[in-house]
Design a protein around this motif. Sequence first.
Motif, mmCIF file in Angstrom:
data_model
loop_
_atom_site.group_PDB
_atom_site.id
_atom_site.type_symbol
_atom_site.label_atom_id
_atom_site.label_comp_id
_atom_site.label_asym_id
_atom_site.label_seq_id
_atom_site.Cartn_x
_atom_site.Cartn_y
_atom_site.Cartn_z
ATOM 1 N N PRO A 87 0.811 -1.217 0.000
ATOM 2 C CA PRO A 87 0.000 0.000 0.000
ATOM 3 C C PRO A 87 0.848 1.272 0.000
ATOM 4 C CG PRO A 87 -0.368 -1.305 2.007
ATOM 5 C CD PRO A 87 0.597 -2.055 1.157
ATOM 6 N N TYR A 90 0.945 3.310 -3.228
ATOM 7 C CA TYR A 90 -0.203 4.098 -3.677
ATOM 8 C C TYR A 90 -0.068 5.554 -3.222
ATOM 9 C CZ TYR A 90 -2.661 -0.426 -4.260
ATOM 10 O OH TYR A 90 -3.047 -1.691 -4.623
ATOM 11 N N THR A 92 -2.338 7.657 -3.108
ATOM 12 C CA THR A 92 -3.537 8.024 -2.347
ATOM 13 C C THR A 92 -3.389 7.709 -0.858
ATOM 14 O OG1 THR A 92 -4.592 5.871 -2.806
ATOM 15 C CG2 THR A 92 -5.059 7.683 -4.337
ATOM 16 N N VAL A 99 -5.955 2.482 2.197
ATOM 17 C CA VAL A 99 -5.336 1.534 1.275
ATOM 18 C C VAL A 99 -4.933 0.279 2.046
ATOM 19 C CG1 VAL A 99 -4.477 3.273 -0.343
ATOM 20 C CG2 VAL A 99 -3.075 2.632 1.624
ATOM 21 N N SER A 176 -4.201 -4.362 -10.898
ATOM 22 C CA SER A 176 -4.560 -3.056 -10.316
ATOM 23 C C SER A 176 -5.557 -2.266 -11.163
ATOM 24 C CB SER A 176 -3.304 -2.196 -10.081
ATOM 25 O OG SER A 176 -2.415 -2.837 -9.195
ATOM 26 N N ASN A 178 -8.574 -2.012 -10.720
ATOM 27 C CA ASN A 178 -9.567 -1.404 -9.838
ATOM 28 C C ASN A 178 -9.024 -0.201 -9.068
ATOM 29 O OD1 ASN A 178 -7.847 -3.180 -8.467
ATOM 30 N ND2 ASN A 178 -9.312 -3.525 -6.820
ATOM 31 N N GLN A 179 -7.791 0.194 -9.373
ATOM 32 C CA GLN A 179 -7.176 1.347 -8.721
ATOM 33 C C GLN A 179 -7.185 2.554 -9.661
ATOM 34 O OE1 GLN A 179 -6.031 1.771 -5.612
ATOM 35 N NE2 GLN A 179 -6.602 -0.332 -5.026
ATOM 36 N N ASN A 183 -2.548 5.467 -8.624
ATOM 37 C CA ASN A 183 -2.044 4.299 -7.898
ATOM 38 C C ASN A 183 -1.460 3.250 -8.840
ATOM 39 O OD1 ASN A 183 -2.764 5.446 -5.508
ATOM 40 N ND2 ASN A 183 -4.552 4.149 -5.138
ATOM 41 N N GLN A 184 -2.035 3.114 -10.028
ATOM 42 C CA GLN A 184 -1.487 2.175 -11.004
ATOM 43 C C GLN A 184 -0.054 2.570 -11.370
ATOM 44 O OE1 GLN A 184 -4.252 2.154 -14.256
ATOM 45 N NE2 GLN A 184 -5.771 0.922 -13.168
#
Length: 214
Positions: A87, A90, A92, A99, A176, A178-179, A183-184
């Motif tokens: 995490p 990321y 974010t 996360v 990833s 769904n990110q 974040n990807q």
Amino acid sequence: MYVPTHFAESNIDVLHQLMRAHPFATLITMSSAGINANHVPLHLIPEAGQYGALQGHVARANPVWSDLVHEVEALVIFQGPDAYISPSWYPTKQIDGKVVPTWNYITVHAYGTLRVIDDPAWVKNQLESLTTQLEASFEKPWAIADAPMAFTDNMINAIVGVEILITKLVGKWKLSQNQPALNQAGVVQGLQSLKQSEATELASAVEKAHKKAR
């Protein structure tokens, strides 16, 4: 296999490419004692049937070929690159901290009925096809003909051929998707920072999936 829509890959050419790149597969069958798993290299014949066929061999002493519950579907798992996703990669995380860790991976599941082929000529032809594929990247590829014929004939007699005509292919590319894009990009950078061949391969796949989704 559980496959959320955003992780599903159904393009046969893409699935076949993964199977060729990672031919060492897990062959799962049903024996009289229950579920049986073996790890074997399998050669893809893409032009056979709708989804292709898988050909390989096992030791004659291996009961996988002699102790089969007939007409029961076999499952073959091809595992591509995988890696733990921290995490901390990321961006974010710095925004709201919401996360958690996950695991990214690529895999293909192939289904079909296993057929036993106890024929030395067929087995030799299969071995030649498999070694030609696996030796192609070497400067001086090895061939079965390089070894004494009596020696190879003796070795071939100790193995049995297997073939699976694929009736169903299921691909899962968990990369990833769904990110958010931020974040990807962080995942790609994080995987590349590991400086490991498998992580680098996975980073390229994440990057490709991100571009495909745009």
